[in-house]
Design a protein around this motif. Structure first.
Motif, PDB file in Angstrom:
ATOM      1  N   GLY A 100       0.827  -1.492   0.142  1.00 53.66           N
ATOM      2  CA  GLY A 100       0.355  -0.347   0.426  1.00 53.66           C
ATOM      3  C   GLY A 100       0.886   1.389   0.036  1.00 53.66           C
ATOM      4  O   GLY A 100       0.764   1.996   0.759  1.00 53.66           O
ATOM      5  N   LEU A 101       1.841   1.515  -0.788  1.00 57.13           N
ATOM      6  CA  LEU A 101       2.329   2.442  -0.894  1.00 57.13           C
ATOM      7  C   LEU A 101       3.369   2.779  -2.200  1.00 57.13           C
ATOM      8  O   LEU A 101       2.918   1.198  -3.199  1.00 57.13           O
ATOM      9  CB  LEU A 101       3.691   2.997   0.330  1.00 57.13           C
ATOM     10  CG  LEU A 101       4.549   1.035   0.065  1.00 57.13           C
ATOM     11  CD1 LEU A 101       5.790   1.392  -0.874  1.00 57.13           C
ATOM     12  CD2 LEU A 101       5.279   1.718   1.309  1.00 57.13           C
ATOM     13  N   THR A 102       3.106   3.651  -2.634  1.00 57.73           N
ATOM     14  CA  THR A 102       4.640   3.959  -3.849  1.00 57.73           C
ATOM     15  C   THR A 102       5.322   4.622  -3.423  1.00 57.73           C
ATOM     16  O   THR A 102       6.022   5.261  -2.800  1.00 57.73           O
ATOM     17  CB  THR A 102       3.805   5.007  -5.250  1.00 57.73           C
ATOM     18  OG1 THR A 102       3.738   6.128  -4.335  1.00 57.73           O
ATOM     19  CG2 THR A 102       2.516   4.237  -5.623  1.00 57.73           C
ATOM     20  N   THR A 103       6.770   4.208  -4.438  1.00 57.56           N
ATOM     21  CA  THR A 103       7.988   4.973  -4.668  1.00 57.56           C
ATOM     22  C   THR A 103       8.419   5.944  -5.913  1.00 57.56           C
ATOM     23  O   THR A 103       7.714   5.521  -6.850  1.00 57.56           O
ATOM     24  CB  THR A 103       8.600   3.295  -4.301  1.00 57.56           C
ATOM     25  OG1 THR A 103       8.909   2.682  -5.620  1.00 57.56           O
ATOM     26  CG2 THR A 103       8.243   2.684  -3.082  1.00 57.56           C
ATOM     27  N   ARG A 104       9.767   6.606  -5.650  1.00 60.68           N
ATOM     28  CA  ARG A 104      10.251   7.220  -6.291  1.00 60.68           C
ATOM     29  C   ARG A 104      11.182   6.933  -6.766  1.00 60.68           C
ATOM     30  O   ARG A 104      12.241   6.660  -5.307  1.00 60.68           O
ATOM     31  CB  ARG A 104       9.893   8.848  -6.564  1.00 60.68           C
ATOM     32  CG  ARG A 104      10.269   9.117  -5.471  1.00 60.68           C
ATOM     33  CD  ARG A 104      10.167  11.237  -5.727  1.00 60.68           C
ATOM     34  NE  ARG A 104      10.991  11.668  -4.382  1.00 60.68           N
ATOM     35  CZ  ARG A 104      10.915  11.749  -3.080  1.00 60.68           C
ATOM     36  NH1 ARG A 104       9.184  11.192  -2.981  1.00 60.68           N
ATOM     37  NH2 ARG A 104      11.338  12.345  -2.007  1.00 60.68           N
ATOM     38  N   GLY A 105      12.429   6.945  -7.520  1.00 59.50           N
ATOM     39  CA  GLY A 105      13.965   6.826  -7.388  1.00 59.50           C
ATOM     40  C   GLY A 105      14.055   5.582  -7.551  1.00 59.50           C
ATOM     41  O   GLY A 105      13.557   4.445  -7.699  1.00 59.50           O
ATOM     42  N   GLN A 106      15.372   4.974  -6.009  1.00 62.82           N
ATOM     43  CA  GLN A 106      16.325   3.912  -6.314  1.00 62.82           C
ATOM     44  C   GLN A 106      14.650   3.337  -5.576  1.00 62.82           C
ATOM     45  O   GLN A 106      13.826   2.371  -5.559  1.00 62.82           O
ATOM     46  CB  GLN A 106      16.533   4.157  -5.416  1.00 62.82           C
ATOM     47  CG  GLN A 106      17.792   2.799  -5.061  1.00 62.82           C
ATOM     48  CD  GLN A 106      17.807   1.671  -6.214  1.00 62.82           C
ATOM     49  OE1 GLN A 106      18.193   2.306  -7.179  1.00 62.82           O
ATOM     50  NE2 GLN A 106      17.770   0.587  -6.294  1.00 62.82           N
ATOM     51  N   ALA A 107      14.473   3.828  -4.349  1.00 60.70           N
ATOM     52  CA  ALA A 107      13.300   3.199  -3.737  1.00 60.70           C
ATOM     53  C   ALA A 107      12.025   3.968  -1.886  1.00 60.70           C
ATOM     54  O   ALA A 107      11.990   3.449  -0.876  1.00 60.70           O
ATOM     55  CB  ALA A 107      13.587   1.489  -2.255  1.00 60.70           C
ATOM     56  N   THR A 108      12.066   5.886  -2.864  1.00 60.87           N
ATOM     57  CA  THR A 108      11.948   6.097  -1.855  1.00 60.87           C
ATOM     58  C   THR A 108      10.573   6.471  -1.838  1.00 60.87           C
ATOM     59  O   THR A 108       9.668   6.236  -2.473  1.00 60.87           O
ATOM     60  CB  THR A 108      12.451   8.050  -1.587  1.00 60.87           C
ATOM     61  OG1 THR A 108      14.309   8.038  -1.745  1.00 60.87           O
ATOM     62  CG2 THR A 108      11.930   8.706  -0.796  1.00 60.87           C
ATOM     63  N   VAL A 109       9.778   5.872  -0.314  1.00 60.93           N
ATOM     64  CA  VAL A 109       8.391   6.443  -0.544  1.00 60.93           C
ATOM     65  C   VAL A 109       8.020   7.364  -0.971  1.00 60.93           C
ATOM     66  O   VAL A 109       8.368   8.572  -0.132  1.00 60.93           O
ATOM     67  CB  VAL A 109       7.941   5.976   0.947  1.00 60.93           C
ATOM     68  CG1 VAL A 109       6.906   5.461   0.871  1.00 60.93           C
ATOM     69  CG2 VAL A 109       8.151   4.102   1.629  1.00 60.93           C
ATOM     70  N   SER A 110       7.040   7.755  -2.569  1.00 59.51           N
ATOM     71  CA  SER A 110       6.546   8.339  -2.250  1.00 59.51           C
ATOM     72  C   SER A 110       5.388   9.469  -1.763  1.00 59.51           C
ATOM     73  O   SER A 110       4.173  10.128  -1.747  1.00 59.51           O
ATOM     74  CB  SER A 110       6.780   8.973  -3.322  1.00 59.51           C
ATOM     75  OG  SER A 110       5.634   7.765  -3.852  1.00 59.51           O
ATOM     76  N   MET A 111       4.363   7.730  -1.244  1.00 63.36           N
ATOM     77  CA  MET A 111       2.775   8.235  -1.064  1.00 63.36           C
ATOM     78  C   MET A 111       2.293   6.700  -0.139  1.00 63.36           C
ATOM     79  O   MET A 111       3.406   6.124  -1.087  1.00 63.36           O
ATOM     80  CB  MET A 111       1.857   8.256  -2.293  1.00 63.36           C
ATOM     81  CG  MET A 111       0.109   8.795  -1.418  1.00 63.36           C
ATOM     82  SD  MET A 111      -0.863   7.797  -1.508  1.00 63.36           S
ATOM     83  CE  MET A 111      -0.982   6.646  -3.343  1.00 63.36           C
ATOM     84  N   VAL A 112       1.531   6.938   0.725  1.00 61.38           N
ATOM     85  CA  VAL A 112       1.163   5.530   1.697  1.00 61.38           C
ATOM     86  C   VAL A 112       0.213   5.867   1.666  1.00 61.38           C
ATOM     87  O   VAL A 112      -0.936   7.141   2.445  1.00 61.38           O
ATOM     88  CB  VAL A 112       1.960   5.856   3.247  1.00 61.38           C
ATOM     89  CG1 VAL A 112       1.379   4.336   4.056  1.00 61.38           C
ATOM     90  CG2 VAL A 112       3.591   5.877   3.609  1.00 61.38           C
ATOM     91  N   VAL A 113      -0.813   4.751   0.742  1.00 60.29           N
ATOM     92  CA  VAL A 113      -1.973   4.516   1.041  1.00 60.29           C
ATOM     93  C   VAL A 113      -2.732   4.549   2.726  1.00 60.29           C
ATOM     94  O   VAL A 113      -2.612   3.980   3.068  1.00 60.29           O
ATOM     95  CB  VAL A 113      -2.564   3.340   0.477  1.00 60.29           C
ATOM     96  CG1 VAL A 113      -3.668   3.822   0.289  1.00 60.29           C
ATOM     97  CG2 VAL A 113      -1.999   3.758  -1.149  1.00 60.29           C
TER      98      VAL A 113
END
Length: 589
Positions: free
Chosen positions: A480-493
């Motif tokens: 339940g999350l999305t990431t950007r870059g290598q694996a930085t959390v961008s949004m948590v549902v």
């Protein structure tokens, strides 16, 4: 000096990104307050354009220096003594978007709101613009030209007429008897003939809906860049920003055509049929309306539809794209938090200022508005036995409000009820004024139904049925999350296992169950696990190493697609034909 405001725009040193402007105001009040807009129509965000003004000076009719007082963030005061005043200043322009301005060694592009100081006392007067181009450059603008000057009837028309200056060779075509010009910056289009041909078909399809075009000429300004996508509508032109690589694929080309169709439809819906709350524009602050879902959402509904009507998109492809839009809606938790009316009203602080919590707290009035307008079209068709549809609503709005007087906050709903011949208040209460899930049952009127499935991957846009697989399909674990870059959390549902476990946006995930992982691997490896299993997520938070246990949930079925009903009636097939101009049997393969 004639009773007009005169501007001279120069760009003697393009590499500095500085436009040089002289604004000459006729004789008038003792004290002249020259101001700059804080926003530009069509883009509902206070952008503080005055922050880019510099080196402001003033002179009188004899070129004598006059003191300039900076009163506030956007106001420059000159004690003119009732005489004519010229303000000279420079504007920094190095932001390539359709709502700002950009100047470099290849071209100059400017929106009036970013460049032209004005006064409320002279706002109604004609405004003339003369552009001093670098050698070999030309100026393109939808305004009429008299000699060297471009002529706007007032400041509002000037702000609504962007300029492009550069060494461009335009492409031309005629649609519905009106000349159109296409100016492209950033790259060449491999098949310019196909570009103009496709645009012509779309423009003529839209003109047929309203019985002709409302302007004498039209200008497409196209900016092809490495990234970015967007458009801004104007009274007789549009600026389109699109990734150049996107034009290399059939789907990218299709996406460009829908963008162009969207902005062109604004010729009627927004530029002439407009919310009364925006009449006249107040350039000093936010202008609030609850109707952006109609003006932008309805335009979004029609952009795909007109590419379809122009014969440039199959019915099956149209339904796939509609399914992708539905998927986008159902993967946005904010649909259960913000109403469509509030999304319109709060666009100034929500839509154009997204952050990591926006998907949880807000919904796009473009996105949900498009879906609601599709349902509204079908509701009207069902209520009138296919005699009328949303086209008739648009024609009624055009007849009543096309003079620019403005639609009241209740005007769109009233027009829909009139065309439908019944009270659809309950529809608007649910779809526009509440956060209830939408009722998709009206798709049955055209022999379709909405179905859901689990997305195959983060890149899965929905719109298509599940791939055929043999054997049992096991449930997928869900973080339940999305990431950007290598694996930085961008949004948590909101409400997801990741949120319940305490993962935050900006956390840098480095390992899952003790093994190094990137963003794609994090999601994929969790999906390989069963719901209810516990995984260990290792991460850095503000440079501190942490490990969090997460109990995986079950990946939701939020990919949406349209399917044909079993054993459709002849009435359903007829309704489908009337809606999309194709046989029901051809839809969805």
């Amino acid at each position: 000096m004639s009773e007009a405001v005169h501007y001279r725009v120069s760009m003697s040193r393009p590499h500095t990104h500085l436009f040089e402007v002289e604004a000459r105001f006729p004789a008038g009040p003792e004290v002249l307050d020259a101001v700059l807009p804080v926003w530009t129509p069509g883009s509902y965000l206070v952008r503080e354009y005055a922050r880019h003004l510099q080196d402001v000076t003033a002179v009188g009719p004899g070129d004598e220096a006059l003191p300039v007082q900076r009163v506030d963030k956007r106001t420059f005061r000159v004690r003119a003594g009732g005489k004519a005043v010229s303000l000279r200043y420079r504007v920094y322009a190095h932001e390539l978007t359709v709502r700002t301005s950009h100047l470099d060694g290849s071209h100059g592009y400017f929106n009036g709101a970013t460049l032209f100081l004005y006064t409320e006392a002279t706002r109604h007067l004609p405004h003339h613009v003369t552009v001093k181009e670098p050698e070999g450059w030309r100026t393109f603008c939808a305004l009429e030209r008299q000699g060297e000057a471009f002529i706007a009837s007032d400041y509002d028309e000037l702000v609504d007429s962007p300029f492009e200056v550069g060494p461009h060779t335009p492409h031309t075509f005629t649609a519905a008897g009106v000349p159109h010009e296409v100016v492209i910056w950033g790259d060449t289009v491999a098949d310019a003939e196909k570009l103009t041909s496709d645009l012509q078909r779309i423009c003529e399809a839209e003109a047929r809906l309203f019985g002709g075009l409302p302007m004498r000429r039209y200008l497409f300004l196209v900016y092809l860049s490495d990234k970015g996508r967007g458009g801004l509508e104007h009274q007789a032109s549009t600026a389109l920003l699109f990734p150049r690589a996107g034009l290399q694929s059939s789907r990218g080309w299709e996406d460009f055509l829908t963008l162009a169709a969207h902005e062109y439809f604004h010729l009627w819906n927004v530029k002439r049929i407009k919310p009364r709350a925006l009449v006249p524009f107040d350039y000093s602050q936010e202008n609030y309306t609850t109707l952006l879902w109609s003006f932008e959402g309805m335009t979004s509904y029609y952009d795909n539809l007109f590419v379809r009507r122009a014969g440039l998109m199959s019915a099956q492809r149209y339904l796939t794209r509609l399914g992708e839009t539905l998927t986008n809606l159902h993967t946005t938790p904010g649909r259960r938090v913000q109403t469509l009316a509030d999304a319109s009203l709060m666009s100034w602080i929500k839509h154009y200022r997204p952050d990591e919590n926006s998907p949880n707290s807000a919904i796009s009035y473009y996105l949900k508005g498009e879906v609601v307008c599709a349902l509204l079209d079908l509701e009207i068709r069902r209520a009138t036995d296919n005699a009328k549809g949303l086209d008739d609503v648009m024609r009624l709005l055009w007849q009543r409000y096309g003079d620019g007087s403005g639609v009241t906050e209740e005007g769109v709903e009233a027009a829909v009820n009139e065309v439908a011949g019944k009270d659809l208040t309950s529809f608007f209460d649910r779809a526009v004024r509440s956060t209830e899930e939408l009722d998709y049952s009206v798709f049955s009127h055209v022999g379709l139904e909405v179905s859901f499935r689990v997305r195959d991957s983060a890149a899965d846009k929905g719109g298509t049925p599940p791939a055929r697989k043999t054997g049992e399909v096991k449930p997928k674990g869900w973080l339940g999350l999305t990431t950007r870059g290598q694996a930085t959390v961008s949004m948590v549902v909101d409400g997801s296992p990741a949120m319940e476990a305490g993962l935050y946006p900006e956390d840098e995930v480095v390992a899952l169950d003790g093994y190094k992982v990137d963003g794609a691997g994090l999601v994929g490896r969790c999906e390989d696990r069963r719901p209810g299993e516990t995984v260990r997520v290792t991460l850095f938070r503000r440079d501190k190493l942490m490990e969090l246990p997460v109990v995986l949930g079950q990946k939701p079925a939020d990919a949406v697609y349209l399917t044909r009903v079993d054993k459709p009636s002849e009435a359903q097939k007829t309704a489908f034909q009337a809606w999309l101009g194709a046989a029901w049997d051809e839809a969805l393969g």
